[in-house]
Write a protein that holds these residues in place. Structure first.
Motif, short mmCIF file in Angstrom:
data_model
loop_
_atom_site.label_atom_id
_atom_site.label_comp_id
_atom_site.label_asym_id
_atom_site.label_seq_id
_atom_site.Cartn_x
_atom_site.Cartn_y
_atom_site.Cartn_z
N VAL A 1 0.84 -1.21 0.00
CA VAL A 1 0.00 0.00 0.00
C VAL A 1 0.86 1.25 0.00
O VAL A 1 0.57 2.22 -0.70
N LEU B 1 2.19 1.64 -3.43
CA LEU B 1 1.15 1.98 -4.40
C LEU B 1 1.07 3.48 -4.62
O LEU B 1 0.93 3.95 -5.75
N ALA B 2 1.15 4.24 -3.56
CA ALA B 2 1.15 5.70 -3.69
C ALA B 2 2.56 6.26 -3.80
O ALA B 2 2.77 7.30 -4.43
N THR C 1 2.96 0.74 -10.94
CA THR C 1 1.85 1.10 -10.05
C THR C 1 0.64 0.21 -10.29
O THR C 1 -0.05 -0.19 -9.35
N ALA D 1 -1.15 -2.10 -7.62
CA ALA D 1 -2.58 -1.96 -7.32
C ALA D 1 -3.28 -3.32 -7.37
O ALA D 1 -4.11 -3.63 -6.50
N ALA E 1 -6.38 -1.02 0.76
CA ALA E 1 -6.88 -1.42 -0.56
C ALA E 1 -8.02 -2.41 -0.43
O ALA E 1 -8.34 -3.11 -1.39
N SER F 1 -11.95 0.34 -2.21
CA SER F 1 -10.67 0.95 -2.58
C SER F 1 -9.88 0.09 -3.56
O SER F 1 -9.18 0.62 -4.43
N ALA G 1 -8.60 1.51 -7.06
CA ALA G 1 -7.16 1.73 -7.21
C ALA G 1 -6.66 1.11 -8.52
O ALA G 1 -5.84 1.71 -9.23
N LEU H 1 -4.72 8.02 -5.89
CA LEU H 1 -4.55 6.73 -5.23
C LEU H 1 -4.58 6.88 -3.71
O LEU H 1 -5.14 6.04 -3.01
N VAL I 1 -8.35 7.34 -2.81
CA VAL I 1 -9.22 6.16 -2.84
C VAL I 1 -8.83 5.12 -1.81
O VAL I 1 -9.65 4.27 -1.44
N THR I 2 -7.59 5.16 -1.32
CA THR I 2 -7.18 4.17 -0.32
C THR I 2 -7.16 4.74 1.09
O THR I 2 -6.86 4.00 2.04
#
Length: 624
Positions: free
Chosen positions: A9, A12-13, A45, A49, A73, A77, A81, A119, A122-123
């Motif tokens: 996670v 991811l960002a 990414t 995700a 996530a 989410s 994502a 991202l 949304v997470t």
């Protein structure tokens, strides 16, 4: 949650944010490697995700006292994502093939930062984390819309979009303060409905205001028209899966909050339904392809907002995902035509699909998806949303159904123009070969969403719909009946056929109504009259009060202080000086008196005193 899952996670960002930050700061030195680096980061990414959504990874870290940062996530989410990451890949592939006005490193870096902020949004599991992503997203959108900053029209458009959304964003800060006052100390999103007493209504009002502003719903819709001044790749990402979708996502995520308030659900549902119908009519009146697509974004997002209001979470999520694919495809095609033909006017785009049939087929898929023509995905998503609306209020269902019919009309109108035959000479004269994007990246960027638009329709089947409902945590929701499906599909087909037959003919509506619709219902003018001008007048009045009252008071106080000081200097200081002089003179006189005995014969005086005391003692002894 294991450390490996938590790292997914964070990465991811972190991957797009770090890569985007480096590219944006590197400047023109990195222009050559920027497109490839950005695409590679976007692909990484997307892989992250998918892995994070599969693991339902979550992580938390301390930030402020009692206000941690949280990312997850899980639930809704995860699919979103993946949607954001997938849209970013296709848009950056298209941007890598084009020419975004030089400064390619800055452009691709800002695009990655934009995606990273979405991202995070949304997470996010806490309002604190959400605010961080929300703010970075707004700042990045301002920089991207005004990417060609040497053109005043583009910078002005960026400012209008930023100020409008920024004003609505203040609602999130109000909501955060009200949540803290209402006892939600951690600001966790899933605990916001627990806010006590009247604070619950303040939290709901703040969240709804911020979400409607970010998603360009009425009365904030006009900023999205201005945002069309940005590059085509920016429009594709902004409209498909990032900023405009953020508000609708937040309302879908927080539908328990709006339901708990008692009034929030109905207000959100009607705002979405009215926006879907009104902005659909605005799209129908447009002569500019990008303006038509922009108005259609407001209308299609209205269905997501409607879904949030009636708690049709599955339908709203599917609508968001399907719209991301369809709208990114439509904007990328319009950007390709703009680069190739040098125009975005519908009248000048006549026959564009015939001259470039593969691109025209891709646009047809996107337009039919927006129109709701079976079996494309937006048809299924809209019917799920309308089924939820019908379960709440038949009038709400009627407005939503009318909006769906209008969506078929404006989509088919766009198709009518681009598929109309034109003379070969006129077609050849419009082509700008020097500006043509490279074919391979464009083909890939168009093929992915073109396959996704009908592919997502599978999620509307009973089994996948139930699985999606469980994944997003909202259940599958009410399923549309056979009669509802036939009604909506039949109306969409009939409306589409009517729009095709009418084609480019003039509407029967009064010219004033058409002009207002083309001007986006004159919403920006109304905002200037009802909000901007009063604020400026208030600011001018306060400035005048500052200049004429406060400033004069300060000067008067200063002058009074100077006069008081002069009086003190003349009267009080003189008296004090005289007293000090008198004290000094008295001291000097006492000093002179004290110095008189000091003649230098002190030892003689002492001897005489001793002799006198001795004689006195002898006398006293003899007398006794």
């Amino acid at each position: 949650m294991s450390g490996q899952a938590g790292a997914l996670v964070w990465a991811l960002a972190g991957v797009p944010a770090a890569t985007g930050g480096v590219l944006a700061l590197a400047g023109r030195r990195a222009d050559r490697v920027a497109p490839g680096t950005a695409v590679a980061a976007a692909l990484g990414t997307l892989a992250l995700a998918v892995a994070a959504a599969r693991e339902a990874a979550a992580v938390s870290a301390p930030f402020l006292e009692g206000l941690p940062l949280g990312l997850s996530a899980a639930g809704m989410s995860g699919p979103l994502a993946v949607t954001v990451a997938g849209a970013t890949v296709t848009v950056l592939l298209f941007a890598a093939a084009g020419r975004e006005g030089g400064a390619r490193a800055r452009f691709h870096g800002l695009m990655l930062l934009f995606a990273a902020a979405m991202l995070v949004t949304v997470t996010a599991t806490t309002l604190t984390t959400l605010l961080l992503g929300w703010e970075v997203m707004g700042a990045a959108s301002w920089a991207l819309i005004g990417h060609r900053w040497r053109e005043p029209a583009r910078t002005e458009a960026a400012q209008v979009a930023f100020v409008t959304t920024r004003a609505a964003d203040l609602g999130l800060y109000v909501a955060a303060g009200a949540a803290l006052a209402g006892g939600v100390g951690s600001l966790r999103l899933d605990r916001l409905p627990e806010a006590a007493g009247p604070w619950l209504h303040v939290v709901t009002a703040g969240v709804v205001t911020a979400a409607l502003g970010k998603s360009a719903q009425l009365p904030f819709a006009f900023w999205l028209s201005r945002a069309m001044q940005g590059p085509s790749a920016v429009s594709a990402l902004l409209h498909s899966a990032t900023m405009v979708a953020a508000g609708a996502y937040l309302l879908l995520r927080l539908s328990p909050l709006t339901a708990a308030s008692g009034w929030g659900g109905a207000a959100v549902a009607w705002a979405g339904a009215v926006t879907a119908l009104a902005l659909g009519l605005v799209a129908l009146a447009q002569r500019d392809l990008k303006q038509l697509l922009a108005a259609s974004t407001c209308a299609q997002t209205g269905f997501m907002v409607l879904a949030a209001g009636v708690a049709a979470t599955t339908g709203g999520t599917l609508q968001l995902m399907a719209h991301a694919a369809a709208k990114s495809l439509a904007f990328l095609v319009s950007g390709w035509w703009l680069a190739r033909l040098g125009t975005k006017s519908l009248t000048r785009l006549r026959g564009a699909a015939r001259r470039h049939r593969a691109v025209g087929a891709a646009f047809t898929v996107a337009a039919l998806g927006l129109a709701g023509v079976p079996p494309l995905s937006l048809w299924a998503a809209k019917d799920l949303v309308l089924a939820g609306a019908l379960a709440h209020d038949p009038w709400l269902y009627a407005v939503g159904l009318a909006a769906a019919v209008v969506s078929a009309c404006y989509s088919v109108k766009a198709l009518w123009y681009v598929w109309q035959p034109v003379e070969r000479e006129a077609a050849g004269s419009a082509v700008r070969r020097a500006a043509s994007p490279r074919r391979v990246p464009v083909a890939v960027s168009l093929a992915v969403p073109a396959a996704a638009v009908p592919g997502l329709a599978v999620l509307a089947l009973p089994g996948p719909r139930a699985a999606l409902g469980r994944a997003v945590g909202g259940g599958s929701g009410p399923a549309p009946g056979a009669g509802e499906l036939l009604l909506s599909a039949g109306l969409a087909v009939v409306a589409g056929c009517a729009a095709w037959v009418l084609g480019g003919r003039r509407t029967v509506l009064p010219p004033a109504v058409v002009a207002a619709a083309r001007d986006w219902l004159r919403l920006e003018r109304a905002a200037r009259v009802c909000l901007v001008r009063p604020v400026r007048r208030l600011a001018a009045a306060l400035a005048a009060f500052d200049d004429r009252v406060l400033d004069r008071c300060v000067h008067a106080l200063a002058a009074g202080a100077v006069r008081c000081a002069a009086f003190t200097d003349r009267r009080v200081e003189a008296a004090v000086d005289a007293a000090v002089e008198e004290v000094g003179a008295a001291g000097r006189r006492l000093g002179r008196l004290a110095r008189r005995p000091q003649s230098g014969l002190l030892h003689q005086y002492l001897a005489q005193a001793v002799a006198a005391f001795t004689v006195l003692a002898l006398v006293l002894v003899l007398v006794r």
